[in-house]
Write a protein that holds these residues in place. Structure first.
Motif, PDB file in Angstrom:
ATOM      1  N   GLY A 188       0.290   7.225  82.527  1.00  0.00           N
ATOM      2  CA  GLY A 188       0.891   6.012  83.086  1.00  0.00           C
ATOM      3  C   GLY A 188      -0.069   4.842  83.023  1.00  0.00           C
ATOM      4  O   GLY A 188      -1.220   4.971  82.594  1.00  0.00           O
ATOM      5  N   VAL A 277       6.795  14.508  85.301  1.00  0.00           N
ATOM      6  CA  VAL A 277       7.588  13.393  84.765  1.00  0.00           C
ATOM      7  C   VAL A 277       8.593  12.935  85.822  1.00  0.00           C
ATOM      8  O   VAL A 277       8.799  13.600  86.838  1.00  0.00           O
ATOM      9  CB  VAL A 277       8.337  13.795  83.468  1.00  0.00           C
ATOM     10  CG1 VAL A 277       7.363  14.174  82.369  1.00  0.00           C
ATOM     11  CG2 VAL A 277       9.298  14.962  83.749  1.00  0.00           C
ATOM     12  N   THR A 281      10.875   9.188  82.565  1.00  0.00           N
ATOM     13  CA  THR A 281       9.883   9.594  81.549  1.00  0.00           C
ATOM     14  C   THR A 281      10.112  11.018  81.027  1.00  0.00           C
ATOM     15  O   THR A 281       9.284  11.542  80.291  1.00  0.00           O
ATOM     16  CB  THR A 281       8.455   9.494  82.125  1.00  0.00           C
ATOM     17  OG1 THR A 281       8.346  10.359  83.272  1.00  0.00           O
ATOM     18  CG2 THR A 281       8.134   8.070  82.545  1.00  0.00           C
ATOM     19  N   GLY A 284       9.968  11.413  77.354  1.00  0.00           N
ATOM     20  CA  GLY A 284       8.582  11.381  76.876  1.00  0.00           C
ATOM     21  C   GLY A 284       7.926  12.744  76.997  1.00  0.00           C
ATOM     22  O   GLY A 284       7.186  13.176  76.103  1.00  0.00           O
TER      23      GLY A 284
END
Length: 550
Positions: A188, A277, A281, A284
């Motif tokens: 992040g 996550v 996200t 990702g």
């Protein structure tokens, strides 16, 4: 009125009743603590038994994860000014070999506590002294703090809640254990560490038994971020993370690495077992697993946490708690205090307003003018100094040749531009002539405004910083927009090609460099109404900084 800088809140309520207590407990604590509030969880701790209570390990279980999320979510809504940190030193999976408690010696904290608070309910008002003494001793065994640390029982403020809590029945059976892992990873930006970041970090620490790996976005990963110029430097973000995690779970091996692409070391580290996550996200995380499998590594467990809602978000901000919203709230506020301006008369208070081409600087200057400021247009003054009879007119002809003259004796600015284009030495010769002359006109206009009793002047100057005119102003205000938006505006406004617009921008100071010198930052990226709100906020805050007229 806050009385203490830093506090430790010891929560003793059973885990099934704690969610109902969190909001009122935090609200009461926020009236006493003004900066940092550490939260220590020990469900079922009896501070009124008369016997000395010792810290004990509590196992990581699913409900604890939910309580941590609730704590940070409520804190963002109720006491956003407080730096709340949920401590996890005493949270550990039980094992047969564990005999010592979680605190062989008291744990030092980054901020020394001034007070200890608790939600422990008194059965009898006469217990008060006994409970506060027990709380003091218990806290002293856990954390480094003064032996005479003041103790506050929050229970009297929570009495109204008691009926609601008592009607909650304890769930049957044991709490569901939370699966933990040796090595956990997250990624992040971690700009301006907020409740959603802390939830992610705390739950990751809850899941990790040995090592916690964090990828922190560096320059290459910040290009598309909203108001990227206001993102804290990488080194500062890392420093804040390290301090936070040292407090939260000092036993963890923490490794922080720069993130220059969306994957980082998560796709090559064979020891990793879990990636944390959010709903946002998750894709990702799935992409990380795809890369790991391509690299011959096992997929990571995806542990998903919920996003925290931002109860205070505006129409232009995200519904979730986010760093971009926090950065947008900084627009119009004083980011850095003004430098020493004792060489300037206190009034009129002079704002130096600057920004790159297409940034909307002049539109903001006009908005400030409408609010009562005297606008000093340096672009207009730049035209004046070239007029026949002006000192700069004569000096430019002497330096660059009389072939620049038009029939009406004015200087052909286009021909002059060709003589200095791409030649830094000749350009400097020109600015050395023109900039001092413009500065003199600015000084005269400010003096005139002083004689007229004006309170505020705004020096609207694209080259304020390059020309070194900061000595003429009390504060520097900078207007920023993303480069791609600036290119779009320049091409539409001036009818030039995108390449020419890019060349123009690259010849100016970057947004980031200008912001380094800014006291206040503004942005015209959004609708005009949003810009107006920014300007009004900046103007109102400015009035508080202007010295009263003698």
């Amino acid at each position: 009125m806050s009385m203490f800088t830093t506090g430790i809140l010891v929560l003793t309520s059973p885990i099934h009743t704690l969610p109902l207590r969190i909001a009122p407990v935090l609200s009461s604590a926020a009236q006493l603590v003004e900066r940092t509030l550490y939260v220590h969880l020990h469900p079922g701790l009896n501070l009124g038994s008369g016997s000395q209570q010792r810290p004990a390990f509590i196992p990581p279980f699913v409900d604890l994860s939910a309580v941590i999320t609730r704590l940070y979510s409520n804190a963002a809504d109720i006491c956003g000014h407080l730096d709340v940190r949920v401590l996890l030193t005493n949270v550990r999976a039980q094992s047969g070999g564990v005999t010592n408690g979680p605190f062989p010696s008291p744990q030092p904290l980054s901020h020394s506590p001034d007070v200890v608070l608790t939600d422990f309910p008194l059965q009898d008002p006469g217990q008060s002294h006994q409970v506060t003494q027990c709380l003091q001793k218990y806290t002293g065994r856990c954390y480094v703090c003064s032996p005479s640390l003041p103790s506050v029982l929050l229970h009297p403020q929570l009495m109204k809640l008691q009926e609601n809590v008592e009607c909650v029945t304890e769930p049957a059976g044991k709490a569901e254990p939370l699966e933990t892992y040796t090595d956990v990873v997250v990624g992040g930006t971690f700009d301006r560490l907020h409740g959603a970041h802390k939830t992610l970090l705390n739950i990751s620490c809850l899941l990790a038994n040995r090592r916690f790996l964090i990828g922190v976005c560096d320059q290459a990963m910040l290009k598309k971020k909203v108001l990227k110029e206001l993102i804290e430097p990488y080194t500062l973000r890392v420093q804040i993370l390290q301090e936070f995690l040292r407090d939260i779970k000092p036993s963890l091996e923490v490794e922080i690495v720069p993130l220059d692409d969306p994957f980082g070391v998560s796709v090559v580290d064979p020891l990793l077992q879990c990636i944390v996550v959010s709903e946002e996200t998750k894709k990702g995380g799935q992409a990380v697993n795809k890369k790991r499998i391509e690299n011959g590594l096992p997929a990571l467990v995806l542990h998903e946490i919920q996003l925290l809602k931002d109860a205070h978000h505006t129409e232009t901000e995200e519904e979730k708690i986010s760093s971009s919203s926090l950065r947008s709230r900084l627009l119009g506020t004083l980011l850095t205090p003004p430098k020493d301006t004792s060489h300037l008369p206190p009034l009129p208070y002079v704002i130096g307003l600057t920004g790159g081409s297409g940034s909307g600087k002049s539109s903001i200057a006009r908005r400030l003018e409408a609010l009562g400021a005297v606008r000093i247009d340096c672009d207009k003054m730049g035209h004046e100094v070239y007029q026949p009879g002006a000192a700069a007119h004569r000096m430019v002809l002497e330096e660059f040749g009389s072939d620049l003259l038009n029939e009406d004796k004015t200087i052909n600015r286009r021909a002059l531009g060709k003589k200095v284009f791409g030649n830094q030495e000749r350009l400097k010769a020109l600015t050395n002539i023109v900039w001092p002359e413009i500065a003199e006109l600015v000084k005269k206009t400010i003096s005139q405004a002083r004689e007229e009793g004006k309170q505020v002047c705004v020096v609207d100057a694209a080259v304020l910083l390059e020309a070194g005119w900061t000595d003429l102003v009390h504060e520097v205000w900078v207007t920023v927009i993303p480069e791609e938006e600036a290119v779009l505006r320049i091409t539409e406004r001036d009818g030039v090609a995108a390449e020419d617009a890019m060349r123009r921008l690259s010849s100016q100071w970057s947004n980031a460099k200008q912001v380094e010198h800014a006291n206040v930052v503004l942005s015209t990226l959004w609708e005009p109404e949003v810009t107006q709100k920014q300007v009004l906020k900046a103007w109102k805050l400015l009035q508080k900084r202007i010295p009263p007229r003698q």
